[in-house]
Design an enzyme around this catalytic site. Structure first.
Site, PDB file in Angstrom:
ATOM      1  CE  LYS A 191      50.173  45.687  36.123  1.00  0.00           C
ATOM      2  NZ  LYS A 191      48.919  45.497  35.387  1.00  0.00           N
TER       3      LYS A 191
ATOM      4  CD  GLN B 166      48.269  43.735  32.335  1.00  0.00           C
ATOM      5  OE1 GLN B 166      48.340  43.684  33.556  1.00  0.00           O
ATOM      6  NE2 GLN B 166      48.450  44.849  31.674  1.00  0.00           N
TER       7      GLN B 166
ATOM      8  CG  ASP C 211      43.372  46.211  37.519  1.00  0.00           C
ATOM      9  OD1 ASP C 211      44.353  46.973  37.535  1.00  0.00           O
ATOM     10  OD2 ASP C 211      43.355  45.113  36.932  1.00  0.00           O
TER      11      ASP C 211
HETATM   12  N1  GUN Z   1      46.098  46.997  30.785  1.00  0.00           N
HETATM   13  C1  GUN Z   1      46.612  48.251  30.697  1.00  0.00           C
HETATM   14  N2  GUN Z   1      46.586  48.854  31.895  1.00  0.00           N
HETATM   15  C2  GUN Z   1      46.065  47.962  32.759  1.00  0.00           C
HETATM   16  C3  GUN Z   1      45.792  47.997  34.150  1.00  0.00           C
HETATM   17  O1  GUN Z   1      46.014  48.990  34.861  1.00  0.00           O
HETATM   18  N3  GUN Z   1      45.256  46.859  34.674  1.00  0.00           N
HETATM   19  C4  GUN Z   1      44.976  45.764  33.933  1.00  0.00           C
HETATM   20  N4  GUN Z   1      44.428  44.710  34.529  1.00  0.00           N
HETATM   21  N5  GUN Z   1      45.200  45.709  32.639  1.00  0.00           N
HETATM   22  C5  GUN Z   1      45.750  46.794  32.058  1.00  0.00           C
END
Ligand code: GUN
Length: 284
Positions: A53, A97, A120
């Protein structure tokens, strides 16, 4: 059957190119775009996702603010950081995350991020907006899948779409986005009685289970489109999806590989949401 590979790398590159240009245009108007990413603890998969990211932000001219917190961080400390980021005008998007260490409550943490910065789309306000079809942000993985289908000119209107998995992150919002496009949608899960009978009906089959080799050729209809959201390690420790790719591909009209399928799209859509957040916060 001759099948097409749905190339997530190529499609995400096209999406990111578009975003990069828009970020540049905003910059020329004196408006920066920023994303804060919080990682708590040492989950190895999460570390990789967060690094990817950050890399995408750098590629696109988005400022990334990274917060790596120790495993034993308290809920108060994490909440206090999020509240600070909520107030920070340089930060347009906030992402924490998941999964979080067991002593931290995901619901409490997600609810602390202001909906306007919830890139998200996990906050109940954003989830509700998706439900009624009046949304600002779409959840990144399902949105990435819809983008792939559009790019491949696969119209789901009136089609049988089957989603395996009912998570809040993928399965449930995926079903909703397909429904918005007038698909007939079925969501399967671990309690589904005759899974194969349901998946065999699917014109579009989306698997978000998290088990290598879960979707076998006998579960797939001839000519189906198969989308593999899985990110697993097989017995040889090789990265693979949920789908038994070699055998299933032969029956498909189109299929996503792992890696290089859904994964890169998820990140591209996160960048898209961050840009959308910045524009909205600047009344653009
Ligand atoms: N963990 C697995 N996929 C995601 C996601 O798309 N966003 C976040 N914040 N955590 C994750």
């Amino acid at each position: 059957m001759a099948y097409k590979i749905i190339n997530g790398k190529e499609i995400s590159a096209a999406v990111k190119e578009r975003i990069k240009k828009e970020v540049e245009t905003l910059k020329n108007k004196g408006i920066g775009v920023g994303l804060a990413v919080i990682l708590v603890g040492e989950n190895p998969a999460s570390k990789v996702y967060v690094a990817n990211k950050k890399k995408a932000c750098e590629e696109l001219g988005i400022k990334s603010f990274e917060f790596k917190l120790p495993e034993q961080t308290t809920e108060e400390e994490l909440i206090s950081l999020i509240k600070k980021l909520n107030e920070d005008s340089e930060v347009n998007g906030i992402l924490c995350q998941l999964p979080l260490p067991a002593h931290l409550d995901e619901g409490t943490v997600i609810n602390t991020i202001v909906p306007e910065k919830d890139v998200d789309a996990f906050h109940p306000v954003n989830v509700g907006k998706i439900m009624i079809g009046d949304f600002d942000f779409l959840p990144c993985t399902p949105a990435g899948i819809m983008e792939m289908l559009a790019y491949m000119n696969i119209d789901v209107c009136g089609k049988e779409c089957v989603v395996i998995g009912r998570s809040n992150i993928v399965g449930k919002p995926m079903a909703m986005l397909l429904l918005h496009k007038n698909a007939t949608v079925t969501v399967c899960h671990s309690k589904t009685k005759d899974l194969k009978a349901v998946t065999s009906r699917a014109d579009v089959l989306v698997s978000a289970v998290g088990r290598a080799g879960f979707v076998t050729a006998d579960m797939v209809k001839e000519g189906a489109v198969v989308i593999d959201v899985g990110m697993n390690r097989n017995a040889e420790n090789k990265l693979c999806g949920d789908v038994d790719f070699e055998a299933v591909a032969e029956k498909c009209s189109a299929i996503t590989p792992v890696p290089g399928g859904v994964g890169p799209m998820t990140i591209a859509m996160l960048m898209q949401n961050t840009l959308t957040a910045a524009k909205k916060q600047n009344n653009i």
